[in-house]
Design an enzyme around this catalytic site. Sequence first.
Site, PDB file in Angstrom:
ATOM      1  N   THR A  86       0.893  -1.350  -0.106  1.00 45.26           N
ATOM      2  CA  THR A  86       0.158  -0.189   0.010  1.00 45.26           C
ATOM      3  C   THR A  86       0.868   1.100   0.086  1.00 45.26           C
ATOM      4  OG1 THR A  86      -0.192  -0.466   2.360  1.00 45.26           O
ATOM      5  CG2 THR A  86      -2.181  -1.046   1.170  1.00 45.26           C
ATOM      6  N   GLU A 151      -0.873  -5.453  10.950  1.00 46.56           N
ATOM      7  CA  GLU A 151       0.303  -6.270  11.346  1.00 46.56           C
ATOM      8  C   GLU A 151       1.571  -5.287  12.037  1.00 46.56           C
ATOM      9  OE1 GLU A 151       1.150  -9.717  11.475  1.00 46.56           O
ATOM     10  OE2 GLU A 151       2.917  -8.594  12.498  1.00 46.56           O
ATOM     11  N   PHE A 152       2.193  -5.915  12.984  1.00 47.72           N
ATOM     12  CA  PHE A 152       3.060  -4.929  13.700  1.00 47.72           C
ATOM     13  C   PHE A 152       4.535  -5.458  13.800  1.00 47.72           C
ATOM     14  CE2 PHE A 152      -1.228  -4.335  15.480  1.00 47.72           C
ATOM     15  CZ  PHE A 152      -1.506  -2.785  15.345  1.00 47.72           C
ATOM     16  N   LEU A 153       4.737  -6.240  12.863  1.00 48.70           N
ATOM     17  CA  LEU A 153       6.241  -6.864  12.917  1.00 48.70           C
ATOM     18  C   LEU A 153       7.055  -5.821  12.314  1.00 48.70           C
ATOM     19  CD1 LEU A 153       7.185  -7.678   9.783  1.00 48.70           C
ATOM     20  CD2 LEU A 153       5.564  -9.555  10.047  1.00 48.70           C
ATOM     21  N   ALA A 255      18.189   9.461  19.141  1.00 48.48           N
ATOM     22  CA  ALA A 255      18.481  10.381  18.139  1.00 48.48           C
ATOM     23  C   ALA A 255      19.240   9.748  17.010  1.00 48.48           C
ATOM     24  CB  ALA A 255      19.094  11.671  18.641  1.00 48.48           C
ATOM     25  N   GLY A 256      18.929  10.509  15.730  1.00 52.15           N
ATOM     26  CA  GLY A 256      19.619   9.738  14.552  1.00 52.15           C
ATOM     27  C   GLY A 256      19.272  10.636  13.555  1.00 52.15           C
ATOM     28  N   GLY A 260      13.071   6.206   8.507  1.00 55.08           N
ATOM     29  CA  GLY A 260      12.845   5.850   7.197  1.00 55.08           C
ATOM     30  C   GLY A 260      12.034   4.539   6.992  1.00 55.08           C
ATOM     31  N   CYS A 263       7.425   1.730   6.233  1.00 53.69           N
ATOM     32  CA  CYS A 263       6.142   2.097   7.099  1.00 53.69           C
ATOM     33  C   CYS A 263       6.054   3.166   7.465  1.00 53.69           C
ATOM     34  CB  CYS A 263       6.195   1.064   8.197  1.00 53.69           C
ATOM     35  SG  CYS A 263       5.656  -0.732   7.634  1.00 53.69           S
TER      36      CYS A 263
HETATM   37  N1  LIG Z   1       7.332  -4.315   5.770  1.00 50.00           N
HETATM   38  C1  LIG Z   1       7.014  -4.066   7.007  1.00 50.00           C
HETATM   39  O1  LIG Z   1       7.742  -4.074   7.911  1.00 50.00           O
HETATM   40  C2  LIG Z   1       5.385  -3.900   7.112  1.00 50.00           C
HETATM   41  C3  LIG Z   1       5.154  -4.075   8.687  1.00 50.00           C
HETATM   42  C4  LIG Z   1       3.846  -4.031   8.967  1.00 50.00           C
HETATM   43  C5  LIG Z   1       2.831  -3.638   8.020  1.00 50.00           C
HETATM   44  N2  LIG Z   1       3.306  -3.672   6.751  1.00 50.00           N
HETATM   45  C6  LIG Z   1       2.258  -3.584   5.742  1.00 50.00           C
HETATM   46  O2  LIG Z   1       1.963  -4.713   4.966  1.00 50.00           O
HETATM   47  C7  LIG Z   1       1.625  -4.468   3.593  1.00 50.00           C
HETATM   48  C8  LIG Z   1       2.597  -5.383   2.744  1.00 50.00           C
HETATM   49  O3  LIG Z   1       3.864  -4.708   2.979  1.00 50.00           O
HETATM   50  P1  LIG Z   1       5.252  -5.431   2.401  1.00 50.00           P
HETATM   51  O4  LIG Z   1       6.351  -4.770   3.122  1.00 50.00           O
HETATM   52  O5  LIG Z   1       5.373  -6.992   2.643  1.00 50.00           O
HETATM   53  O6  LIG Z   1       5.170  -5.060   0.857  1.00 50.00           O
HETATM   54  P2  LIG Z   1       5.895  -5.708  -0.218  1.00 50.00           P
HETATM   55  O7  LIG Z   1       5.846  -4.589  -1.167  1.00 50.00           O
HETATM   56  O8  LIG Z   1       7.305  -6.223   0.147  1.00 50.00           O
HETATM   57  O9  LIG Z   1       5.188  -7.002  -0.758  1.00 50.00           O
HETATM   58  C9  LIG Z   1       3.884  -7.127  -1.481  1.00 50.00           C
HETATM   59  C10 LIG Z   1       3.703  -8.223  -2.313  1.00 50.00           C
HETATM   60  O10 LIG Z   1       2.306  -8.218  -2.929  1.00 50.00           O
HETATM   61  C11 LIG Z   1       2.443  -8.672  -4.220  1.00 50.00           C
HETATM   62  N3  LIG Z   1       1.174  -8.354  -4.716  1.00 50.00           N
HETATM   63  C12 LIG Z   1       0.816  -7.232  -5.223  1.00 50.00           C
HETATM   64  N4  LIG Z   1      -0.690  -7.230  -5.787  1.00 50.00           N
HETATM   65  C13 LIG Z   1      -0.794  -8.626  -5.734  1.00 50.00           C
HETATM   66  C14 LIG Z   1      -1.771  -9.508  -6.273  1.00 50.00           C
HETATM   67  N5  LIG Z   1      -2.971  -8.832  -6.797  1.00 50.00           N
HETATM   68  N6  LIG Z   1      -1.896 -10.992  -5.987  1.00 50.00           N
HETATM   69  C15 LIG Z   1      -0.653 -11.362  -5.684  1.00 50.00           C
HETATM   70  N7  LIG Z   1       0.312 -10.616  -5.268  1.00 50.00           N
HETATM   71  C16 LIG Z   1       0.275  -9.684  -5.106  1.00 50.00           C
HETATM   72  C17 LIG Z   1       3.782  -7.958  -4.908  1.00 50.00           C
HETATM   73  O11 LIG Z   1       4.217  -8.650  -6.025  1.00 50.00           O
HETATM   74  C18 LIG Z   1       4.446  -8.126  -3.514  1.00 50.00           C
HETATM   75  O12 LIG Z   1       5.388  -9.456  -3.623  1.00 50.00           O
HETATM   76  C19 LIG Z   1       1.821  -2.882   3.484  1.00 50.00           C
HETATM   77  O13 LIG Z   1       0.561  -2.390   3.390  1.00 50.00           O
HETATM   78  C20 LIG Z   1       2.637  -2.655   4.570  1.00 50.00           C
HETATM   79  O14 LIG Z   1       2.398  -1.195   5.053  1.00 50.00           O
HETATM   80  C21 LIG Z   1       4.584  -3.882   6.395  1.00 50.00           C
END
Ligand SMILES: NC(=O)c1ccc[n+]([C@@H]2O[C@H](COP(=O)([O-])OP(=O)(O)OC[C@H]3O[C@@H](n4cnc5c(N)ncnc54)[C@H](O)[C@@H]3O)[C@@H](O)[C@H]2O)c1
Length: 450
Positions: A86, A151-153, A255-256, A260, A263
């Site tokens: 997203t 998700e909060f990981l 502090a840093g 980035g 999220c």
């Molecule tokens: N990365 C983090 O640390 C984290 C932590 C908490 C929440 N989130 C949230 O979780 C969500 C995912 O984050 P991420 O970092 O895993 O994203 P990412 O971009 O690493 O992965 C998303 C995956 O979804 C796939 N995809 C997109 N549309 C698709 C579809 N229609 N069918 C099948 N696959 C599809 C993409 O090819 C990609 O591999 C986001 O909303 C993010 O804000 C991320």
Amino acid sequence: MRITMVGTGYVGLVSGTCFAEFGFDVTCVDLDAGKVDRLKRGEVPIYEPGLEELLQRQIEGKRISFTTDLKTAVRGADAVFIAVGTPPRSSDGHADLSQAYQAAREIAEAMEGYTVVVTKSTVPVGTGREIEKIIRDVRPDAEFDVVSNPEFLREGAAINDFMRPDRVVVGLSSDRAKKVMAEIYRPLFLNETPIIFTTREASEIIKYAANAFLATKITFINEIANLCEKAGADVQDVARAIGMDGRIGKKFLHAGPGYGGSCFPKDTLALVQTGEVLGAPQRIVEMVVQVNAERQRDMAERIIAACGGDVQGKRIGILGVAFKPNTDDVREAPALTIIPVLQEAGAIVAAFDPVAMEQAQKHLKDVVWCQDAYEVARDCDAVAIVTEWNEFRALDLTRIGDSMRAKRLLDMRNIYKPEELEGTGFLYMSIGRPDVQPAPRDKIRTVSSA
Ligand SMILES: NC(=O)c1ccc[n+]([C@@H]2O[C@H](COP(=O)([O-])OP(=O)(O)OC[C@H]3O[C@@H](n4cnc5c(N)ncnc54)[C@H](O)[C@@H]3O)[C@@H](O)[C@H]2O)c1
């Protein structure tokens, strides 16, 4: 219980693998055929400590499978999780929900029998309602519920965070969906993890409020660090003392160079947008977004100032390009702002990161990529530690300094103590602490005053 995970990025892959470890039958779907092929072979396309071993165990136990065929994966699933990206919309910073809505349409076409569609992606309040509408439009007669389960990981500690979270948040309004979600999270419930059942709207807001609060905390201590620099105080003492107050807490008070990652930057922007749309301006968060953007640029200005205000033709070393240690994720990483500002000012930038260089190369041009910190330092006019990887914590500073053209070290993560640099000949600048050798901070042209 059959679980389908749509999207195998950081969140989808970690969640899917952990659900399989709980003993569920998990199918992970992704559009990216290359990623799916690697995953089928047990190769993890991201850097996440411990994930490859855990995944291989699930593959051997036949509890997890990977496909690009969403329809087959969704057919017969009890719960389908949406874990797609997203990202911020470039026009206004609002969360781009096109991937989530597309996934919802495809899920709707394939669902069979009662299905719980769970939004794990971070989505603005009201998205669950919209997803429900999309599914209802495609399949007016289908039996389903749409649940929010943010998700909060944290990347770098994702498995532990998923297996031992502070809490699980589930937003829903149907008892039938609650039974399914309670069964999915039963293994955590047995570990005494608090599970908060609430409305879908509250659940969606909880995720943004949590991230915006943490981003605010980081930005707050960064501004206090600026004050400490002016006043000759040490921000580490300040942070330690205020963090001992149980109402404040010690985490996220380092502090840093500004936050980035994948999220905080996008979630703060999206919250600001949602506030505007709903007529509830999030002014504190608006300011946090602005101050953080200035801070990342200000870090580059500090390097330039340390070099006497001019880096034309000078070689600057950057240690760490990932947005934090233990990940290869460079999304919105401070280094991605700092390096181009230095290059625009005429510097030659050499850099090293233990795992994130391949990702960073997609975003940065003309960087001299090195094998380690020592190669970076060679002939440099200044070296900056931008990411606090463990391997930068005990560098041989004599060796680094001897190979540099000028001994200047900018420690943007405060991983060294000023006393350790006394008498070494280094000009040592850190964040919110006294410099070793007076550094020409008056030459710092902060973005706000530029
Ligand atoms: N990365 C983090 O640390 C984290 C932590 C908490 C929440 N989130 C949230 O979780 C969500 C995912 O984050 P991420 O970092 O895993 O994203 P990412 O971009 O690493 O992965 C998303 C995956 O979804 C796939 N995809 C997109 N549309 C698709 C579809 N229609 N069918 C099948 N696959 C599809 C993409 O090819 C990609 O591999 C986001 O909303 C993010 O804000 C991320």
